[in-house]
Design an enzyme around this catalytic site. Structure first.
Site, PDB file in Angstrom:
ATOM      1  N   CYS A  61       0.832  -1.203   0.000  1.00 41.56           N
ATOM      2  CA  CYS A  61       0.000   0.000   0.000  1.00 41.56           C
ATOM      3  C   CYS A  61       0.865   1.251   0.000  1.00 41.56           C
ATOM      4  O   CYS A  61       1.815   1.362   0.776  1.00 41.56           O
ATOM      5  CB  CYS A  61      -0.899   0.021   1.232  1.00 41.56           C
ATOM      6  SG  CYS A  61      -1.962  -1.424   1.408  1.00 41.56           S
ATOM      7  N   CYS A  62       0.522   2.169  -0.869  1.00 36.56           N
ATOM      8  CA  CYS A  62       1.123   3.499  -0.870  1.00 36.56           C
ATOM      9  C   CYS A  62      -0.013   4.484  -1.138  1.00 36.56           C
ATOM     10  O   CYS A  62      -1.172   4.143  -0.890  1.00 36.56           O
ATOM     11  CB  CYS A  62       2.263   3.601  -1.890  1.00 36.56           C
ATOM     12  SG  CYS A  62       1.841   3.258  -3.608  1.00 36.56           S
ATOM     13  N   GLY A  63       0.254   5.658  -1.611  1.00 33.53           N
ATOM     14  CA  GLY A  63      -0.814   6.634  -1.835  1.00 33.53           C
ATOM     15  C   GLY A  63      -1.817   6.190  -2.873  1.00 33.53           C
ATOM     16  O   GLY A  63      -3.024   6.279  -2.685  1.00 33.53           O
TER      17      GLY A  63
END
Length: 152
Positions: A61-63
């Protein structure tokens, strides 16, 4: 089943919700980011774990999910998919046999992320696509052959 999880600061809250959800389901979780880590630091640890079979799948998960996916897809045998819906989570497994799921903390709510993770983990290649079964399996073999040329 062993699942790797990791996140940067933008996806950390989402990763924590996913980790807790998986642990509630008694799935073994290997957390590569107990604190937020930049995608370019964590992907070089997670992708080889998927390649070697140390973990079955990874959830990153990132932005937006895109930074994680772009870097992960530079590794041989990695098929990372950015998903924003349950349908996409199913299709990335059923059609593309993805082994890393990426998503964005700016985009996906934790409850939806958990539903997408469940769908991803429950789906196998060709699930629900009986008319395409032989084609999809043949495509996977052709993709492996192309990877051998690219990475040799």
């Amino acid at each position: 089943m062993r699942i790797a999880v990791a996140a940067d600061a933008s996806g950390f809250e989402l990763k924590e919700a996913i980790r807790a959800h998986l642990e509630e389901k008694n799935i073994e979780v290997i957390d590569y980011a107990e604190a937020a880590r930049e995608y370019y630091d964590v992907v070089p640890e997670v992708a080889p774990a998927v390649q070697s079979g140390e973990v079955d799948y990874a959830i990153l998960c990132c932005g937006t999910g895109m930074g994680m996916a772009q870097m992960a897809n530079s590794y041989k045998g990695i098929r990372a998919a950015v998903v924003e819906s349950v349908f996409a989570a199913k299709m990335c497994r059923a059609i593309n046999n993805s082994n890393i799921l990426t998503m964005g903390g700016f985009i996906v709510a934790p409850f939806m992320a958990c539903e997408m993770v469940d769908t991803f983990l429950e789906t196998q290649i060709t699930d629900g696509l009986d008319d395409f079964h032989d084609f999809l399996l043949d495509a996977q073999e052709k993709i492996k052959a192309i990877e051998e040329k690219i990475y040799s």
